[in-house]
Design a protein around this motif. Structure first.
Motif, PDB file in Angstrom:
ATOM      1  N   UNK A  47       0.870  -1.177   0.000  1.00 24.98           N
ATOM      2  CA  UNK A  47       0.000   0.000   0.000  1.00 24.98           C
ATOM      3  C   UNK A  47       0.908   1.228   0.000  1.00 24.98           C
ATOM      4  N   UNK A  48       0.555   2.231  -0.793  1.00 21.69           N
ATOM      5  CA  UNK A  48       1.368   3.436  -0.907  1.00 21.69           C
ATOM      6  C   UNK A  48       0.550   4.644  -0.451  1.00 21.69           C
ATOM      7  N   UNK A  49       1.155   5.421   0.445  1.00 27.74           N
ATOM      8  CA  UNK A  49       0.609   6.729   0.789  1.00 27.74           C
ATOM      9  C   UNK A  49       1.635   7.729   0.286  1.00 27.74           C
ATOM     10  N   UNK A  50       1.270   8.456  -0.746  1.00 26.58           N
ATOM     11  CA  UNK A  50       2.172   9.388  -1.407  1.00 26.58           C
ATOM     12  C   UNK A  50       1.938  10.785  -0.851  1.00 26.58           C
ATOM     13  N   UNK A  51       2.906  11.279  -0.083  1.00 25.41           N
ATOM     14  CA  UNK A  51       2.805  12.607   0.511  1.00 25.41           C
ATOM     15  C   UNK A  51       3.534  13.669  -0.309  1.00 25.41           C
ATOM     16  N   UNK A  52       4.246  13.248  -1.360  1.00 27.77           N
ATOM     17  CA  UNK A  52       5.058  14.179  -2.142  1.00 27.77           C
ATOM     18  C   UNK A  52       4.184  15.274  -2.750  1.00 27.77           C
ATOM     19  N   UNK A  83       7.251  -5.020   1.943  1.00 24.45           N
ATOM     20  CA  UNK A  83       6.722  -4.016   2.872  1.00 24.45           C
ATOM     21  C   UNK A  83       5.197  -4.020   2.834  1.00 24.45           C
ATOM     22  N   UNK A  84       4.599  -3.730   3.944  1.00 24.96           N
ATOM     23  CA  UNK A  84       3.141  -3.618   4.004  1.00 24.96           C
ATOM     24  C   UNK A  84       2.699  -2.228   3.565  1.00 24.96           C
ATOM     25  N   UNK A  85       3.567  -1.226   3.825  1.00 21.79           N
ATOM     26  CA  UNK A  85       3.228   0.165   3.546  1.00 21.79           C
ATOM     27  C   UNK A  85       4.451   0.903   3.036  1.00 21.79           C
ATOM     28  N   UNK A  86       4.247   1.774   2.056  1.00 28.26           N
ATOM     29  CA  UNK A  86       5.277   2.681   1.567  1.00 28.26           C
ATOM     30  C   UNK A  86       4.763   4.095   1.769  1.00 28.26           C
TER      31      UNK A  86
END
Length: 129
Positions: A38-43, A106-109
């Protein structure tokens, strides 16, 4: 509405789902992310948000029992290398290629806007008791 801690609903929710042994990659804007985690992109823009700022926010919320960074960070980005050494007890290093390979598990990026090289770390979640 939350008044403190991580306010981003996607990131806060993803963190709440993590368990002992799960891995979280905190990475710069250029790190290739494989399919799977799962990706949470904060960029937002180059340098925003900074890797250090996001790492500190995550460390305030997570129990971390281990961490791995690329050995190349020591020479290419000594500021980030020093930050990682100061914040993470028992930090280990592998090649950047090996770190990229491990990212698939990884579970999260959590992708930051960091624009300096090798600003990446794989955190392994622990337990609070």
């Amino acid at each position: 509405m939350k008044k403190a801690g991580i306010l981003n609903r996607h990131l806060a929710g993803a963190l709440a789902e993590l368990g002992h042994g799960d891995e979280v990659l905190v990475c710069d804007a250029g790190m290739p992310v494989p399919p799977g985690p799962r990706v949470v992109d904060l960029a937002f823009r180059a340098g925003v948000p900074a890797f250090a700022e996001v790492l500190d926010g995550l460390l305030d919320e997570l129990v971390v029992e281990g961490a791995t960074a690329a050995e190349e960070v020591r020479e290419a980005n000594p500021e980030t290398a020093a930050l990682l050494a100061a914040r993470l007890d028992g930090l280990t290093h592998v090649t950047h290629e090996e770190l990229k390979r491990r990212t698939s598990h990884a579970r999260l990026v959590v992708r930051t806007g960091e624009a300096r090289p090798y600003a990446n770390v794989l955190l392994r979640c622990g337990v609070f008791f």
